[in-house]
Write a protein that holds these residues in place. Structure first.
Motif, PDB file in Angstrom:
ATOM      1  N   CYS A  85      36.879  28.547 -34.904  1.00 53.75           N
ATOM      2  CA  CYS A  85      35.848  27.553 -35.201  1.00 53.75           C
ATOM      3  C   CYS A  85      34.491  28.017 -34.700  1.00 53.75           C
ATOM      4  O   CYS A  85      34.399  28.769 -33.723  1.00 53.75           O
ATOM      5  CB  CYS A  85      36.178  26.227 -34.525  1.00 53.75           C
ATOM      6  SG  CYS A  85      37.722  25.488 -35.058  1.00 53.75           S
ATOM      7  N   LYS A 117      44.592  30.332 -44.193  1.00 50.10           N
ATOM      8  CA  LYS A 117      43.532  29.430 -44.656  1.00 50.10           C
ATOM      9  C   LYS A 117      42.157  29.995 -44.344  1.00 50.10           C
ATOM     10  O   LYS A 117      41.897  30.441 -43.230  1.00 50.10           O
ATOM     11  CB  LYS A 117      43.647  28.062 -43.980  1.00 50.10           C
ATOM     12  CG  LYS A 117      44.903  27.308 -44.283  1.00 50.10           C
ATOM     13  CD  LYS A 117      44.639  26.221 -45.258  1.00 50.10           C
ATOM     14  CE  LYS A 117      45.924  25.428 -45.475  1.00 50.10           C
ATOM     15  NZ  LYS A 117      45.745  24.158 -46.040  1.00 50.10           N
ATOM     16  N   TYR A 171      38.222  28.729 -44.460  1.00 53.97           N
ATOM     17  CA  TYR A 171      37.417  27.513 -44.559  1.00 53.97           C
ATOM     18  C   TYR A 171      35.911  27.783 -44.651  1.00 53.97           C
ATOM     19  O   TYR A 171      35.172  26.880 -44.994  1.00 53.97           O
ATOM     20  CB  TYR A 171      37.654  26.611 -43.339  1.00 53.97           C
ATOM     21  CG  TYR A 171      39.074  26.142 -43.163  1.00 53.97           C
ATOM     22  CD1 TYR A 171      39.659  25.282 -44.088  1.00 53.97           C
ATOM     23  CD2 TYR A 171      39.824  26.532 -42.069  1.00 53.97           C
ATOM     24  CE1 TYR A 171      40.953  24.830 -43.922  1.00 53.97           C
ATOM     25  CE2 TYR A 171      41.117  26.075 -41.890  1.00 53.97           C
ATOM     26  CZ  TYR A 171      41.683  25.228 -42.814  1.00 53.97           C
ATOM     27  OH  TYR A 171      42.965  24.784 -42.645  1.00 53.97           O
ATOM     28  N   TRP A 172      35.449  28.987 -44.301  1.00 59.80           N
ATOM     29  CA  TRP A 172      34.014  29.217 -44.183  1.00 59.80           C
ATOM     30  C   TRP A 172      33.267  29.085 -45.503  1.00 59.80           C
ATOM     31  O   TRP A 172      32.051  28.954 -45.515  1.00 59.80           O
ATOM     32  CB  TRP A 172      33.707  30.562 -43.530  1.00 59.80           C
ATOM     33  CG  TRP A 172      33.841  31.745 -44.435  1.00 59.80           C
ATOM     34  CD1 TRP A 172      32.929  32.192 -45.359  1.00 59.80           C
ATOM     35  CD2 TRP A 172      34.941  32.643 -44.513  1.00 59.80           C
ATOM     36  NE1 TRP A 172      33.399  33.303 -45.990  1.00 59.80           N
ATOM     37  CE2 TRP A 172      34.631  33.613 -45.495  1.00 59.80           C
ATOM     38  CE3 TRP A 172      36.149  32.737 -43.839  1.00 59.80           C
ATOM     39  CZ2 TRP A 172      35.491  34.643 -45.815  1.00 59.80           C
ATOM     40  CZ3 TRP A 172      36.992  33.773 -44.160  1.00 59.80           C
ATOM     41  CH2 TRP A 172      36.669  34.707 -45.139  1.00 59.80           C
ATOM     42  N   ASN A 204      33.091  22.071 -43.406  1.00 57.41           N
ATOM     43  CA  ASN A 204      33.223  20.639 -43.123  1.00 57.41           C
ATOM     44  C   ASN A 204      33.017  20.407 -41.632  1.00 57.41           C
ATOM     45  O   ASN A 204      33.757  20.969 -40.819  1.00 57.41           O
ATOM     46  CB  ASN A 204      34.613  20.132 -43.514  1.00 57.41           C
ATOM     47  CG  ASN A 204      34.822  20.150 -45.001  1.00 57.41           C
ATOM     48  OD1 ASN A 204      33.961  19.720 -45.756  1.00 57.41           O
ATOM     49  ND2 ASN A 204      35.964  20.660 -45.430  1.00 57.41           N
ATOM     50  N   SER A 263      35.909  19.630 -38.323  1.00 61.36           N
ATOM     51  CA  SER A 263      37.155  20.115 -38.934  1.00 61.36           C
ATOM     52  C   SER A 263      37.918  21.088 -38.038  1.00 61.36           C
ATOM     53  O   SER A 263      38.893  21.678 -38.479  1.00 61.36           O
ATOM     54  CB  SER A 263      36.836  20.785 -40.276  1.00 61.36           C
ATOM     55  OG  SER A 263      35.956  21.878 -40.090  1.00 61.36           O
TER      56      SER A 263
END
Length: 132
Positions: free
Chosen positions: A92, A110, A112-113, A117, A120
Motif C-alpha cells: 500500500c 491482484k 490495484y495501482w 481507491n 483500500s
C-alpha cells in the motif's frame, strides 16, 4: 488567441486530472519484486526453522535474513496475513492498495495501482481458494 489559450489550459487540466500517479513500467518491476517477496515470506512460514505466529513476525524474519527482498518497498506499507500455512501480502501507499499477492502460487494475484481507491489497504485474498 483566447481560444488557443482555452484549449491549452483544458488539455493540461484534463491530462492532470486523469493521469495515474504510478508509472506502469516502475510498478510492473515493483510487482515482480513483490511477487518474489511474497514467495519468500510464504516459504519462511512453511519451511523456516522458527515457528511463525503472525504476518508481522514473518515479514520481520525475512527483513533480518534477506533485507534486499524488503528494501525496494521502504517507502510503502506492507501488510502480511498468515492464513493457515500460507502468506498473503498487500503493498500500500498510505491507505491505497497497490498490489496483493498470495505467495503460494506462481502468478501475481491482484494489481490495484491502475484503478486507485482510497481506504483500500485491506487484505482481500483468500489463500485457501488460491493455494490448492
Amino acid at each position: 488567441m483566447k481560444l488557443l489559450f482555452f484549449i491549452i489550459v483544458s488539455v493540461l487540466i484534463l491530462g492532470c486530472s486523469t493521469s495515474n500517479p504510478y508509472n506502469d513500467e516502475k510498478m510492473y518491476d515493483l510487482a515482480s519484486q513483490f511477487k518474489d517477496l511474497s514467495q519468500t515470506v510464504d516459504g519462511s512460514i512453511k519451511f523456516g526453522e522458527v515457528a511463525i505466529e503472525n504476518g508481522h513476525q514473518a515479514l520481520e524474519r525475512v527483513s533480518i535474513e534477506q533485507p534486499d527482498k524488503v528494501a525496494p518497498f521502504a517507502e510503502y506499507i506492507i501488510k502480511v496475513e498468515v492464513q493457515g500455512d500460507n502468506a498473503v501480502l498487500l503493498l500500500c501507499d498510505e491507505d491505497i492498495a497497490l498490489i496483493e499477492d498470495a505467495g503460494c502460487n506462481a502468478v501475481l494475484d491482484k494489481v490495484y495501482w491502475q484503478a486507485l481507491n482510497p481506504n483500500s489497504c485491506v487484505i482481500t485474498l483468500d489463500s485457501h481458494q488460491l493455494c490448492k
